[in-house]
Design an enzyme around this catalytic site. Structure first.
Site, PDB file in Angstrom:
ATOM      1  N   HIS A   1       0.859  -1.189   0.000  1.00  0.00           N
ATOM      2  CA  HIS A   1       0.000   0.000   0.000  1.00  0.00           C
ATOM      3  C   HIS A   1       0.893   1.237   0.000  1.00  0.00           C
ATOM      4  O   HIS A   1       2.128   1.127  -0.131  1.00  0.00           O
ATOM      5  CB  HIS A   1      -0.951  -0.022   1.205  1.00  0.00           C
ATOM      6  CG  HIS A   1      -0.252  -0.320   2.504  1.00  0.00           C
ATOM      7  ND1 HIS A   1       0.659   0.531   3.071  1.00  0.00           N
ATOM      8  CD2 HIS A   1      -0.308  -1.404   3.329  1.00  0.00           C
ATOM      9  CE1 HIS A   1       1.111   0.014   4.194  1.00  0.00           C
ATOM     10  NE2 HIS A   1       0.553  -1.173   4.376  1.00  0.00           N
TER      11      HIS A   1
ATOM     12  N   HIS B   1       4.129   1.314   2.103  1.00  0.00           N
ATOM     13  CA  HIS B   1       5.289   0.674   1.468  1.00  0.00           C
ATOM     14  C   HIS B   1       5.827   1.567   0.339  1.00  0.00           C
ATOM     15  O   HIS B   1       7.039   1.725   0.186  1.00  0.00           O
ATOM     16  CB  HIS B   1       4.900  -0.687   0.882  1.00  0.00           C
ATOM     17  CG  HIS B   1       4.358  -1.666   1.884  1.00  0.00           C
ATOM     18  ND1 HIS B   1       3.030  -2.038   1.913  1.00  0.00           N
ATOM     19  CD2 HIS B   1       4.958  -2.353   2.884  1.00  0.00           C
ATOM     20  CE1 HIS B   1       2.839  -2.919   2.880  1.00  0.00           C
ATOM     21  NE2 HIS B   1       3.988  -3.124   3.495  1.00  0.00           N
TER      22      HIS B   1
ATOM     23  N   GLN C   1       7.074 -15.744  11.811  1.00  0.00           N
ATOM     24  CA  GLN C   1       6.694 -14.653  12.711  1.00  0.00           C
ATOM     25  C   GLN C   1       5.211 -14.666  13.076  1.00  0.00           C
ATOM     26  O   GLN C   1       4.743 -13.776  13.780  1.00  0.00           O
ATOM     27  CB  GLN C   1       7.103 -13.299  12.132  1.00  0.00           C
ATOM     28  CG  GLN C   1       6.274 -12.812  10.963  1.00  0.00           C
ATOM     29  CD  GLN C   1       6.887 -11.577  10.327  1.00  0.00           C
ATOM     30  OE1 GLN C   1       7.965 -11.629   9.739  1.00  0.00           O
ATOM     31  NE2 GLN C   1       6.227 -10.436  10.469  1.00  0.00           N
TER      32      GLN C   1
ATOM     33  N   GLY D   1       9.379   1.109   8.441  1.00  0.00           N
ATOM     34  CA  GLY D   1       8.370   2.097   8.797  1.00  0.00           C
ATOM     35  C   GLY D   1       8.230   2.248  10.309  1.00  0.00           C
ATOM     36  O   GLY D   1       8.286   1.254  11.038  1.00  0.00           O
TER      37      GLY D   1
HETATM   38  P1  AMP Z   1       4.896  -5.365   6.307  1.00  0.00           P
HETATM   39  O1  AMP Z   1       4.684  -5.691   4.859  1.00  0.00           O
HETATM   40  O2  AMP Z   1       3.659  -5.055   7.047  1.00  0.00           O
HETATM   41  O3  AMP Z   1       5.791  -6.381   6.972  1.00  0.00           O
HETATM   42  O4  AMP Z   1       5.716  -4.004   6.312  1.00  0.00           O
HETATM   43  C1  AMP Z   1       6.905  -3.843   5.592  1.00  0.00           C
HETATM   44  C2  AMP Z   1       7.536  -2.518   5.983  1.00  0.00           C
HETATM   45  O5  AMP Z   1       6.637  -1.468   5.660  1.00  0.00           O
HETATM   46  C3  AMP Z   1       7.808  -2.420   7.484  1.00  0.00           C
HETATM   47  O6  AMP Z   1       9.050  -1.740   7.688  1.00  0.00           O
HETATM   48  C4  AMP Z   1       6.649  -1.606   7.976  1.00  0.00           C
HETATM   49  O7  AMP Z   1       6.944  -0.890   9.149  1.00  0.00           O
HETATM   50  C5  AMP Z   1       6.428  -0.665   6.806  1.00  0.00           C
HETATM   51  N1  AMP Z   1       5.067  -0.131   6.835  1.00  0.00           N
HETATM   52  C6  AMP Z   1       3.901  -0.833   6.948  1.00  0.00           C
HETATM   53  N2  AMP Z   1       2.843   0.005   7.018  1.00  0.00           N
HETATM   54  C7  AMP Z   1       3.357   1.262   6.954  1.00  0.00           C
HETATM   55  C8  AMP Z   1       2.777   2.568   6.982  1.00  0.00           C
HETATM   56  N3  AMP Z   1       1.465   2.754   7.101  1.00  0.00           N
HETATM   57  N4  AMP Z   1       3.597   3.631   6.909  1.00  0.00           N
HETATM   58  C9  AMP Z   1       4.953   3.465   6.805  1.00  0.00           C
HETATM   59  N5  AMP Z   1       5.553   2.263   6.769  1.00  0.00           N
HETATM   60  C10 AMP Z   1       4.768   1.175   6.836  1.00  0.00           C
END
Ligand code: AMP
Length: 282
Positions: A34, A37, A61, A147
């Site tokens: 989204h 990312h 995880q 993030g």
């Molecule tokens: P995930 O796919 O949820 O494992 O997230 C992958 C990376 O994207 C991680 O470093 C998250 O912290 C970051 N991330 C997920 N959602 C957001 C957001 N709303 N804003 C900024 N970074 C994000």
């Protein structure tokens, strides 16, 4: 943009870039990408010659009763978002390539992983640290981007990279939100319309905490109680935890001072949402 499935090909590709003097940015994700990312990819692209994004739903995880099976998987759409945001490589390995038969290692980051997400989700952080360590070894990027949305995870990764002397810079970038303040998350798609309408309560409670602090409140207990009262107004919301903590160690504070993090985990039905904010307190 290249889609790479094999870990060995990914490593060779990244090594070849480095040999040519290209700086590389790397963003580990679980897909269902989204705008949060996309903002990481764009930031990486501003700083690095080539940006690689991994897409891997990491079974390690997830707890046994968590959403591994139903976590959204949409590689073709994700690849389009990576390309549109300026990413040059998508690395999307299979589980058996990352965890072949006999895989037995876990990376554990002590102390920082004990509380909050670590306490609510046993096994989660060893799973995160193990996959991030593996991905960083495969990618060997100049800089890896994370993030703030997953603040505890960021601190953990920073600690691990320092402790293991990995020559990689770690950058934490701000949380991207929907217009009503809800932090973007792949898990938001699980929410029913009624739950989605209640979900901004996380952001609203972080705003309330900021207001109370600005008005002079320094007692963590008072702030937590006010947040619980606000969250109770959302009929389906159940607080998992509220952490009012030192931003560097994540240890709870009785009185607020210095750099403070407010960490929230709230359930809406079967969906668990997290959010946080950082506040500097004089
Ligand atoms: P995930 O796919 O949820 O494992 O997230 C992958 C990376 O994207 C991680 O470093 C998250 O912290 C970051 N991330 C997920 N959602 C957001 C957001 N709303 N804003 C900024 N970074 C994000």
């Amino acid at each position: 943009m290249r889609l790479i499935r094999s870990p060995r090909t990914f490593t060779r590709t990244m090594q070849a870039l480095r040999r040519r003097g290209t700086t590389t940015g790397f963003i580990p994700t679980m897909g269902a990408l989204h705008e949060g990312h996309a903002s990481l990819i764009r930031a990486a692209r501003r700083e690095c010659g080539v940006v690689a994004v991994s897409i891997f739903v990491n079974r390690l995880q997830f707890g046994p009763r968590e959403d591994y099976g139903r976590y959204p998987r949409m590689l073709a759409q994700d690849a389009r978002l990576v390309r549109a945001s300026g990413g040059g490589i998508v690395f999307a390995p299979e589980t058996r390539q990352m965890y072949p038969h006999g895989f037995a290692t876990r990376v554990s980051v002590e102390r920082l992983s004990r509380r909050w997400e670590g306490a609510s989700r046993p096994g989660h952080f060893p799973g995160v640290a193990t996959i991030v360590a593996k991905l960083l070894c495969l990618a060997q990027p100049t800089t890896a981007y994370f993030g703030q949305k997953d603040y505890q995870q960021c601190l953990l990764v920073q600690r691990m990279v320092r402790d293991l002397d990995l020559p990689i810079a770690i950058r934490m970038l701000p949380t991207v939100r929907e217009r009503d303040g809800l932090a973007m998350s792949s898990r938001n798609s699980y929410l029913s319309p009624a739950q989605r309408a209640q979900a901004p309560v996380l952001w609203q409670s972080l705003q309330l905490a900021r207001q109370l602090i600005r008005a002079g409140e320094r007692r963590a207990g008072r702030i937590e109680a006010a947040l619980r009262r606000l969250i109770r107004v959302a009929p389906e919301a159940r607080v998992d935890y509220i952490g009012i903590v030192r931003a560097d160690t994540l240890e709870p504070l009785a009185r607020l001072k210095g750099q403070v993090a407010i960490l929230l985990a709230v359930r809406l039905g079967r969906t668990r949402l997290i959010d946080n904010c950082l506040v500097r307190v004089q």
